[in-house]
Design an enzyme around this catalytic site. Structure first.
Site, PDB file in Angstrom:
ATOM      1  N   ARG A  27       0.809  -1.226   0.000  1.00  2.96           N
ATOM      2  CA  ARG A  27       0.000   0.000   0.000  1.00  2.96           C
ATOM      3  C   ARG A  27       0.841   1.274   0.000  1.00  2.96           C
ATOM      4  O   ARG A  27       0.308   2.380  -0.088  1.00  2.96           O
ATOM      5  CB  ARG A  27      -0.927   0.013   1.225  1.00  2.96           C
ATOM      6  CG  ARG A  27      -1.864  -1.166   1.276  1.00  2.96           C
ATOM      7  CD  ARG A  27      -2.655  -1.162   2.556  1.00  2.96           C
ATOM      8  NE  ARG A  27      -3.625  -0.093   2.573  1.00  2.96           N
ATOM      9  CZ  ARG A  27      -4.867  -0.195   2.154  1.00  2.96           C
ATOM     10  NH1 ARG A  27      -5.304  -1.334   1.681  1.00  2.96           N
ATOM     11  NH2 ARG A  27      -5.681   0.829   2.200  1.00  2.96           N
ATOM     12  N   GLU A 492      -2.354  -1.771 -22.280  1.00  2.00           N
ATOM     13  CA  GLU A 492      -1.838  -2.438 -21.084  1.00  2.00           C
ATOM     14  C   GLU A 492      -0.314  -2.629 -21.179  1.00  2.00           C
ATOM     15  O   GLU A 492       0.404  -2.422 -20.199  1.00  2.00           O
ATOM     16  CB  GLU A 492      -2.579  -3.777 -20.900  1.00  2.00           C
ATOM     17  CG  GLU A 492      -2.131  -4.651 -19.760  1.00  2.00           C
ATOM     18  CD  GLU A 492      -2.216  -3.998 -18.382  1.00  2.00           C
ATOM     19  OE1 GLU A 492      -2.773  -2.902 -18.248  1.00  2.00           O
ATOM     20  OE2 GLU A 492      -1.664  -4.594 -17.441  1.00  2.00           O
ATOM     21  N   LYS A 614       0.309  -0.115  -4.476  1.00  2.00           N
ATOM     22  CA  LYS A 614      -0.537  -1.163  -5.046  1.00  2.00           C
ATOM     23  C   LYS A 614      -2.012  -0.793  -4.994  1.00  2.00           C
ATOM     24  O   LYS A 614      -2.763  -1.115  -5.889  1.00  2.00           O
ATOM     25  CB  LYS A 614      -0.272  -2.459  -4.271  1.00  2.00           C
ATOM     26  CG  LYS A 614      -0.993  -3.660  -4.810  1.00  2.00           C
ATOM     27  CD  LYS A 614      -0.414  -4.084  -6.140  1.00  2.00           C
ATOM     28  CE  LYS A 614      -1.222  -5.188  -6.791  1.00  2.00           C
ATOM     29  NZ  LYS A 614      -1.014  -5.173  -8.249  1.00  2.00           N
TER      30      LYS A 614
HETATM   31  C1  F6R Z   1      -1.167  -1.078 -13.067  1.00  4.26           C
HETATM   32  C2  F6R Z   1      -1.995  -1.151 -11.884  1.00  4.26           C
HETATM   33  C3  F6R Z   1      -3.004  -0.087 -11.655  1.00  4.26           C
HETATM   34  C4  F6R Z   1      -4.296  -0.711 -11.111  1.00  4.26           C
HETATM   35  C5  F6R Z   1      -5.298   0.378 -10.732  1.00  4.26           C
HETATM   36  C6  F6R Z   1      -6.600  -0.196 -10.257  1.00  4.26           C
HETATM   37  O1  F6R Z   1      -0.301  -2.155 -13.151  1.00  4.26           O
HETATM   38  O2  F6R Z   1      -1.844  -2.027 -11.073  1.00  4.26           O
HETATM   39  O3  F6R Z   1      -3.256   0.634 -12.807  1.00  4.26           O
HETATM   40  O4  F6R Z   1      -4.833  -1.566 -12.075  1.00  4.26           O
HETATM   41  O5  F6R Z   1      -4.744   1.176  -9.715  1.00  4.26           O
HETATM   42  O6  F6R Z   1      -6.421  -1.001  -9.142  1.00  4.26           O
HETATM   43  P1  F6R Z   1      -7.516  -2.034  -8.668  1.00  4.26           P
HETATM   44  O7  F6R Z   1      -7.640  -3.061  -9.730  1.00  4.26           O
HETATM   45  O8  F6R Z   1      -6.976  -2.597  -7.395  1.00  4.26           O
HETATM   46  O9  F6R Z   1      -8.778  -1.269  -8.484  1.00  4.26           O
END
Ligand code: F6R
Length: 619
Positions: A27, A492, A614
């Site tokens: 985090r 992506e 993350k």
């Molecule tokens: C890129 C990445 C971010 C997440 C985005 C959404 O590799 O990890 O772009 O995809 O912050 O996060 P979630 O899926 O947890 O809502």
């Protein structure tokens, strides 16, 4: 972003705090710190950098006590530094707290508090909260009250009433070393219930192995915790009975095994995670998919005439693949909305619109806000989510879990392919409810079942990708180009490269390139063409020729046996040939590996890229 932990009970306090912070480090990792309270006062240890640096500090300067709080930071206000690290102190040290979230009115609070004589030592928004709690505590004491549980609770409650913004908070009080007050608004918080002990954490992962009994705090709730009791309060409506839930399915499978990085480990897990996403969800007899948690009747599902997919980042890219699949197979109009936009827009949506929030973490602030906005309007709002017990999973009307296990690498890999797999299952499901034939459903299932093996085969490209990465690692700009199902993969691929290698990269629909980005093409700008066999293969080849004609180096992701491409591209990475709608699962893999190896060549920290965290729990 930011992770917080707390513990009160007979165990070694710092052991839980450090273990919890390690598990929450995804985090944020700008700094880490703990505060431990004992009869002698509150001791703070904090340090810029990773939790391991804090652990080293605690080895040199150990602390022990009755209760403690900890924090791992993703900086929002104030640079990463020892001083700006949490915990923060209020007044003259009578209050110490950790905070996850953003206080929007901190500037005016700071000015008011400075006017009252409070001295600010940091650049953070959090320090204003600490001083405010100390101030409201002091006011009560001036009026003759003692420092006790009630006055501390009142001080925190009065403080929360003055905050604009989001918070997950854990507060210690110097005079009451066996008390923690935790509070939540907009940032997740869970309390673990043990025997004669309580745990506090931003998500359930730190609790695994310590307790499986949990209470999720809702917005505006506070938990007043001593070793043998917890009272739950709503800030405005008063006490509520805690509903204790049993934690299941939270995995802490965070072992790196033989892998050097989590990102690589997670790339290699994909055959298995795709299999997990499919497990128990294919109905061979009816040639359809089945789900346990949509919580809507067949009749309600058949009424749906529009689907909105909302998400951020990689999950949004998965949504784009989903749009193509759902429209092709289920013939339902689909829109894919950035959650950060949707939350403030007001597009017309009838009660026949169904919303899916797509999220790995289940805690992304914008996705949560967009989902809440849709729920407020009475739309059936479901989640496609990886993290069991996360806020979005709990608040959605229903949904589908990815079952991909914890994703630790900041760059999302296995979550993307699992999301695409779940969206494929939904396309089959809605398709079979509408106009997809039995035979087409059977074929769809047959193709889906083959994917784990196909991805295992795709991973054989690894050595080839390593060489390609070495050749192009010096480039400062990349283009990623694909069409139809491979357009979201181009986005992506570019995102993966940007976030972990800090190289500027743009993803585009290959034909759109002529409308501007082609001006970027020169001998130093590689273009990654995703050009597997498809109905418009020859069109993509024409786009590729346009780049070659301008001396742009071309890396192609193409189907095994494609001899034509070998003559045109500078480098080709061959992947297995699958049906067009499943190509994103296959073509994403070499792009994940490419960004991983380019980042390694450039000496970047692939699992902990700069400026990122993350879970994006701030707006
Ligand atoms: C890129 C990445 C971010 C997440 C985005 C959404 O590799 O990890 O772009 O995809 O912050 O996060 P979630 O899926 O947890 O809502």
């Amino acid at each position: 972003m930011c992770g917080i932990v707390g513990y009160i009970g007979p165990r070694d306090v710092t052991h839980f705090l450090l273990e919890g912070l390690h598990r929450l480090e995804y985090r944020g990792y700008d700094s880490a710190g703990v505060a431990v309270s004992s009869l002698g006062g509150i001791e703070i240890r904090k340090r810029e950098g990773r939790v391991s640096r804090l652990a080293a500090l605690l080895e040199e300067q150990p602390v022990s006590g009755l209760a403690g709080i900890g924090h791992t930071r993703w900086a929002t206000h104030g640079v990463p530094s020892d001083t700006n690290s949490h915990p923060h102190t209020g007044g003259n040290g009578e209050v110490v707290l950790v905070h996850n979230g953003v206080i929007e009115n901190y500037d005016s609070l700071r000015t008011q508090l400075q006017g009252l004589g409070y001295v600010f030592r940091t650049e953070t928004d959090t320090e204003a909260i600490a001083h405010l709690v100390a101030h409201h505590l002091g006011e009560q004491i001036k009026l003759g009250s003692d420092i006790n549980k009630d006055t501390c609770l009142k001080a925190v409650t009065l403080t929360l009433g003055r905050l604009k913004g989001t918070y997950g908070l854990a507060v210690l009080f110097r005079e009451l070393p066996d008390l923690i007050i935790a509070a939540r608004n907009g940032s997740p918080l869970v309390v673990g219930v043990g025997k004669g002990e309580y745990f506090v954490a931003s998500d359930a992962s730190p609790l695994v192995g310590f307790t499986d009994q949990v209470v999720y705090l809702d917005d505006h709730e506070l938990a007043v915790i001593t070793a043998d009791n917890m009272d739950l309060q709503h800030r405005e409506t008063g006490e509520r009975a805690p509903s204790v839930q049993t934690l299941d399915q939270v995995s802490t499978d965070t072992d790196l095994g033989d892998f050097e990085h989590y990102m690589l480990k997670e790339i290699y897990e994909q055959p298995h995670t795709i299999e997990n996403a499919l497990r128990g969800r294919l109905d061979d007899d009816e040639a359809t998919a089945k789900f346990g948690g949509l919580n809507l009747s067949a009749q309600e599902l058949r009424r749906i005439d529009r689907i909105v997919l909302t998400a951020c980042g990689t999950s949004w890219h998965a949504g784009l693949v989903g749009e193509y699949m759902l429209e092709e197979f289920a013939r339902v109009p689909v829109e894919v909305e950035y959650a950060s936009e949707l939350r403030y827009r007001n597009p017309p949506m009838s009660d026949r619109t169904m919303v899916f929030a797509i999220t790995q973490s289940g805690e992304t602030a914008d996705t949560l806000a967009a989902m809440r906005e849709c729920k407020r309007k009475g739309l059936p709002t479901l989640a496609i989510c990886n993290t069991v017990g996360s806020t979005i999973a709990r608040e959605a009307d229903g949904g589908v879990y990815l079952h991909a296990g914890p994703e630790i690498g900041v760059a999302s890999t296995k979550a993307f392919t699992s999301q695409v797999t779940v969206l494929a299952l939904l396309s089959l499901f809605f398709g079979r409810m509408r106009n997809l034939s039995y035979q087409a459903g059977k074929r769809f299932i047959y193709n889906l079942k083959s994917m784990p093996e196909v991805i295992t085969k795709t991973l054989e490209v690894h050595e080839k990708v390593k060489h390609v990465a070495e050749k192009y690692a010096h480039a400062n700009n990349f283009l990623y180009l694909g069409r139809l199902y491979n357009f979201p993969v181009a986005l992506e691929g570019a995102l993966k490269l940007k976030e972990i290698s800090y190289i500027h990269a743009e993803g585009y629909p290959a034909a759109e390139m002529k409308h501007g980005p082609i001006a970027l093409v020169d001998e130093n700008t590689p273009s990654v063409f995703i050009v597997p066999k498809s109905g418009i293969y020859s069109k993509v080849i024409s786009n590729l020729e346009e780049v070659k004609a301008r001396k742009g180096p071309v890396i192609a992701i193409a189907c095994e046996g494609d001899e034509k491409i070998a003559k045109l591209a500078d480098d080709v990475i061959f992947v297995p040939d699958v049906e067009e709608y499943l190509q994103p699962l296959v073509t994403a893999v070499p792009l994940q590996l490419l960004s991983y190896h380019i980042a390694l060549h450039r000496g970047c920290n692939v699992d902990r890229p700069r400026n990122l965290a993350k879970s994006v729990t701030v707006e």
